[in-house]
Every structure is written in structure tokens, then in C-alpha cells.
Scaffold this motif. Structure first.
Motif, short mmCIF file in Angstrom:
data_model
loop_
_atom_site.label_atom_id
_atom_site.label_comp_id
_atom_site.label_asym_id
_atom_site.label_seq_id
_atom_site.Cartn_x
_atom_site.Cartn_y
_atom_site.Cartn_z
N UNK A 150 -31.95 -62.95 43.78
CA UNK A 150 -31.01 -62.57 42.72
C UNK A 150 -31.65 -61.57 41.77
N UNK A 151 -32.95 -61.71 41.50
CA UNK A 151 -33.64 -60.73 40.65
C UNK A 151 -33.68 -59.37 41.32
N UNK A 152 -33.93 -59.35 42.61
CA UNK A 152 -33.94 -58.09 43.36
C UNK A 152 -32.56 -57.44 43.34
N UNK A 153 -31.53 -58.26 43.54
CA UNK A 153 -30.17 -57.75 43.52
C UNK A 153 -29.84 -57.16 42.15
N UNK A 154 -30.21 -57.86 41.09
CA UNK A 154 -29.95 -57.37 39.73
C UNK A 154 -30.68 -56.07 39.47
N UNK A 155 -31.92 -55.96 39.93
CA UNK A 155 -32.67 -54.73 39.72
C UNK A 155 -32.01 -53.57 40.47
N UNK A 156 -31.63 -53.79 41.72
CA UNK A 156 -31.00 -52.73 42.50
C UNK A 156 -29.68 -52.33 41.87
N UNK A 157 -28.90 -53.29 41.41
CA UNK A 157 -27.63 -53.00 40.74
C UNK A 157 -27.87 -52.20 39.46
N UNK A 158 -28.84 -52.61 38.66
CA UNK A 158 -29.18 -51.90 37.43
C UNK A 158 -29.63 -50.47 37.75
N UNK A 209 -28.98 -48.59 40.38
CA UNK A 209 -27.85 -47.78 40.86
C UNK A 209 -26.94 -47.37 39.71
N UNK A 210 -26.67 -48.28 38.80
CA UNK A 210 -25.79 -47.95 37.68
C UNK A 210 -26.43 -46.90 36.78
N UNK A 220 -24.98 -43.13 36.14
CA UNK A 220 -24.78 -42.68 34.76
C UNK A 220 -25.52 -41.37 34.52
N UNK A 221 -26.73 -41.25 35.05
CA UNK A 221 -27.51 -40.02 34.89
C UNK A 221 -26.82 -38.85 35.58
N UNK A 222 -26.32 -39.09 36.78
CA UNK A 222 -25.61 -38.02 37.51
C UNK A 222 -24.34 -37.59 36.77
N UNK A 223 -23.61 -38.56 36.24
CA UNK A 223 -22.37 -38.23 35.53
C UNK A 223 -22.69 -37.45 34.24
N UNK A 224 -23.71 -37.86 33.54
CA UNK A 224 -24.12 -37.15 32.33
C UNK A 224 -24.53 -35.71 32.65
N UNK A 225 -25.25 -35.53 33.74
CA UNK A 225 -25.65 -34.19 34.17
C UNK A 225 -24.42 -33.33 34.49
N UNK A 226 -23.44 -33.93 35.15
CA UNK A 226 -22.19 -33.23 35.45
C UNK A 226 -21.50 -32.78 34.16
N UNK A 227 -21.41 -33.68 33.18
CA UNK A 227 -20.77 -33.35 31.92
C UNK A 227 -21.53 -32.24 31.16
#
Length: 68
Positions: free
Chosen positions: A12-20, A22-23, A27-34
Motif C-alpha cells: 500500500x505504501x508503494x501504491x501510494x508513492x506511485x500514485x503521488x 504520477x499525480x 500536474x507538472x506537465x499541465x503547468x508547463x502546458x499553461x
């Protein structure tokens, strides 16, 4: 005595880290687009104040969102 299973991250810790991770990446990609979209809208007078040329802006805005 410490076992290897207690020191290794749980599933579950690994899953949370991967989810974090990816998010944050999305967010970084979207900010770069903007930012590139905003840069494309700046007029030539302000670009000169920033020390940029229209060619600099075209080059930056032509990059894919995942490229820094």
C-alpha cells in the motif's frame, strides 16, 4: 530481531508513492502546458523586456508538454 518484511515498504505504501508521483508528474506537465500557452500570448514589446525573441517563443512553444 528485525525481519526484512518490516523494513521494506508495504504494498500500500508503494501504491501510494506511485500514485503521488504520477499525480505530481501530471500536474507538472499541465503547468508547463499553461506556461507555454501564456508565453505564446505575450506581445513583442513585453518579449523584448524579457529578453526574448518571437523565435525563442516559437521554439519553446513547439516543445511537447513533457519536455523541459
Amino acid at each position: 530481531m528485525t525481519t526484512a518484511s518490516t523494513s521494506a515498504p508495504s504494498e500500500s505504501q508503494s501504491f501510494l508513492f506511485v500514485t503521488w508521483f504520477r499525480s505530481r508528474l501530471l500536474a507538472r506537465w499541465y503547468e508547463r502546458h499553461l506556461q507555454r500557452r501564456d508565453l505564446a500570448e505575450i506581445d513583442d514589446h513585453l518579449l523584448r523586456d524579457l529578453g526574448l525573441t518571437p523565435e525563442d517563443v516559437r521554439r519553446e512553444c513547439a516543445k511537447s508538454f513533457w519536455r523541459a
